[in-house]
Design a protein around this motif. Structure first.
Motif, PDB file in Angstrom:
ATOM      1  N   PHE A  73       0.425  -1.259  -0.237  1.00  0.00           N
ATOM      2  CA  PHE A  73      -0.281   0.119   0.236  1.00  0.00           C
ATOM      3  C   PHE A  73       0.773   0.906  -0.208  1.00  0.00           C
ATOM      4  O   PHE A  73       0.369   2.457  -0.466  1.00  0.00           O
ATOM      5  CB  PHE A  73      -1.521  -0.041   1.202  1.00  0.00           C
ATOM      6  CG  PHE A  73      -1.954  -1.120   1.493  1.00  0.00           C
ATOM      7  CD1 PHE A  73      -3.630  -0.540   0.843  1.00  0.00           C
ATOM      8  CD2 PHE A  73      -2.006  -2.004   1.593  1.00  0.00           C
ATOM      9  CE1 PHE A  73      -4.066  -1.655   0.327  1.00  0.00           C
ATOM     10  CE2 PHE A  73      -2.630  -3.092   2.027  1.00  0.00           C
ATOM     11  CZ  PHE A  73      -4.051  -3.453   1.415  1.00  0.00           C
ATOM     12  N   SER A 115      -1.778  -2.252  -4.602  1.00  0.00           N
ATOM     13  CA  SER A 115      -2.091  -0.889  -4.403  1.00  0.00           C
ATOM     14  C   SER A 115      -2.623   0.069  -5.892  1.00  0.00           C
ATOM     15  O   SER A 115      -1.392   0.307  -5.674  1.00  0.00           O
ATOM     16  CB  SER A 115      -2.167  -0.451  -3.344  1.00  0.00           C
ATOM     17  OG  SER A 115      -2.873   0.876  -3.244  1.00  0.00           O
ATOM     18  N   THR A 117      -4.152   2.175  -9.230  1.00  0.00           N
ATOM     19  CA  THR A 117      -5.511   3.156  -9.253  1.00  0.00           C
ATOM     20  C   THR A 117      -6.505   3.327 -10.145  1.00  0.00           C
ATOM     21  O   THR A 117      -5.303   2.875 -11.362  1.00  0.00           O
ATOM     22  CB  THR A 117      -4.817   4.361  -9.087  1.00  0.00           C
ATOM     23  OG1 THR A 117      -5.521   5.571  -9.009  1.00  0.00           O
ATOM     24  CG2 THR A 117      -3.875   4.802  -9.625  1.00  0.00           C
ATOM     25  N   TYR A 168      -8.372   0.863  -7.777  1.00  0.00           N
ATOM     26  CA  TYR A 168      -8.953   1.179  -6.710  1.00  0.00           C
ATOM     27  C   TYR A 168      -9.659   2.366  -7.426  1.00  0.00           C
ATOM     28  O   TYR A 168      -9.021   3.631  -8.465  1.00  0.00           O
ATOM     29  CB  TYR A 168      -7.998   2.697  -5.841  1.00  0.00           C
ATOM     30  CG  TYR A 168      -7.737   0.935  -4.772  1.00  0.00           C
ATOM     31  CD1 TYR A 168      -7.392  -0.377  -4.476  1.00  0.00           C
ATOM     32  CD2 TYR A 168      -6.528   1.686  -3.647  1.00  0.00           C
ATOM     33  CE1 TYR A 168      -6.642  -0.943  -4.272  1.00  0.00           C
ATOM     34  CE2 TYR A 168      -5.689   1.247  -3.330  1.00  0.00           C
ATOM     35  CZ  TYR A 168      -5.746  -0.501  -3.301  1.00  0.00           C
ATOM     36  OH  TYR A 168      -4.949  -1.104  -2.099  1.00  0.00           O
ATOM     37  N   HIS A 233      -9.414  -7.424  -0.608  1.00  0.00           N
ATOM     38  CA  HIS A 233      -7.851  -7.604  -0.753  1.00  0.00           C
ATOM     39  C   HIS A 233      -7.439  -8.896   0.089  1.00  0.00           C
ATOM     40  O   HIS A 233      -6.669  -9.993  -0.658  1.00  0.00           O
ATOM     41  CB  HIS A 233      -7.190  -7.284   0.598  1.00  0.00           C
ATOM     42  CG  HIS A 233      -6.486  -5.548  -0.783  1.00  0.00           C
ATOM     43  ND1 HIS A 233      -7.648  -4.718  -0.422  1.00  0.00           N
ATOM     44  CD2 HIS A 233      -5.756  -5.188  -0.941  1.00  0.00           C
ATOM     45  CE1 HIS A 233      -6.705  -2.963  -1.220  1.00  0.00           C
ATOM     46  NE2 HIS A 233      -5.880  -3.324  -1.478  1.00  0.00           N
TER      47      HIS A 233
END
Length: 326
Positions: A73, A115, A117, A168, A233
């Motif tokens: 992350f 992580s 985007t 995300y 996750h």
């Protein structure tokens, strides 16, 4: 075997820590506390203060804790900042991910969850984007994440490490039990900014641009509750361990809200009005981006907190509790 969570003292990483604890697993956290908070990490969770780019430290952690999976992350995430200081983003988000991958390969870590985007998609000319949409980042932030995705795929091909890349959409909300929330100083997340304004911590807030090709002229985003995202996750890692298939998956609800709609939702939930000013567009902001989440849903993701009012309620409760704790 044990999971290492980089950036586990931050907003999303901290919720992932809680998700593991809730199902009886204790991860290990590595964080430099540049934006995260030590108090966000429960006392029973092993914590190492350090830099995710420190390969020697990472190898020590992997060996000492018998790490078999990494959830990564740790990153810088502010789009306008990335445009003003791109080198900082390519260092923190790309070069340090390369160092982490090197340590993971040397330490024989089998699984890697990244992580990423929706910013990798840029400003797509379609109502929703799926994982096959061609990436076209508008900012160094989006590009730094996309470059990391390329590295992760190449590492999997060369060394046999398995991965899941989670893209995300706009993350918001707070833990429903009030254990964690968005605490970063000067955060730019829309819902947090609107709530801070509703609580009188900001004299006003800005809407950046009102001439986008959207129903009300303001940007449209797909807001995903941070707790639903955290459990995505766990699902991704479980599936990776089960079938060993590397995947890239969108994490969003498939529903968009404009900036004005979000502001009105905050006013309604908070029960108060507040000043909103019009400001020019910000560079790097796409007009609209909404997820197609079919692949994640097919794996068994069942989001439970997908109502915008619920997201705002949880974020508001967290902000109020922060005042009480001071």
């Amino acid at each position: 075997m044990t999971v290492l969570i980089t950036g586990g003292a931050g907003y999303i990483g901290g919720h992932a820590v809680l998700a593991f604890l809730d199902r009886g697993e204790t991860p290990v956290v590595l964080d430099d506390l540049s934006t995260g908070s030590r108090s966000a990490i429960p006392s029973e969770v092993p914590f190492i203060f350090g830099d995710v780019g420190d390969t020697s430290l990472l190898l020590q952690i992997i060996e000492a804790h018998k790490i078999d999976a990494i959830l990564h992350f740790a990153a810088k995430i502010v789009v306008p900042e990335s445009i003003a200081d791109p080198l900082a983003y390519y260092l923190n988000n790309t070069a340090k991910t390369r160092a982490l991958l090197e340590a993971a390969v040397k330490g024989k870590v089998r699984y890697f969850v990244f992580s990423s985007t929706a910013a990798v998609y840029g400003n797509p000319n379609r109502a929703t984007v799926n994982e096959e949409t061609v990436p076209a980042p508008l900012s160094p932030y989006g590009m730094s994440k996309l470059m990391s995705e390329f590295m992760i795929r190449d590492v999997s091909a060369a060394y046999g490490q398995k991965h899941v890349i989670l893209r995300y959409f706009n993350v918001a909300g707070a833990d429903p039990k009030g254990r964690h929330g968005q605490s970063t100083a000067n955060a730019t997340h829309l819902i947090k900014v609107a709530i801070e304004t509703a609580l009188g911590r900001r004299p006003f807030m800005n809407i950046f641009g009102n001439d986008y090709p959207t129903p009300d002229g303001t940007c449209v985003r797909d807001y995903v509750h941070v707790s639903d995202l955290a459990y995505a996750h766990l699902l991704a890692l479980d599936q990776l361990r089960l079938d060993g298939v590397s995947r890239t998956l969108n994490c969003g609800y498939g529903r968009g809200y404009s900036v004005r709609e979000v502001v009105e939702a905050v006013r309604r939930v908070a029960g108060t009005n507040f000043e909103v000013r019009q400001a020019p567009r910000r560079p790097g902001d796409p007009a609209s981006i909404i997820a197609s989440n079919d692949q994640l849903v097919r794996l068994g993701w069942k989001p439970e907190l997908h109502d915008l009012s619920v997201i705002v309620q949880h974020a508001l409760a967290w902000e109020k509790s922060c005042v009480i704790r001071v």
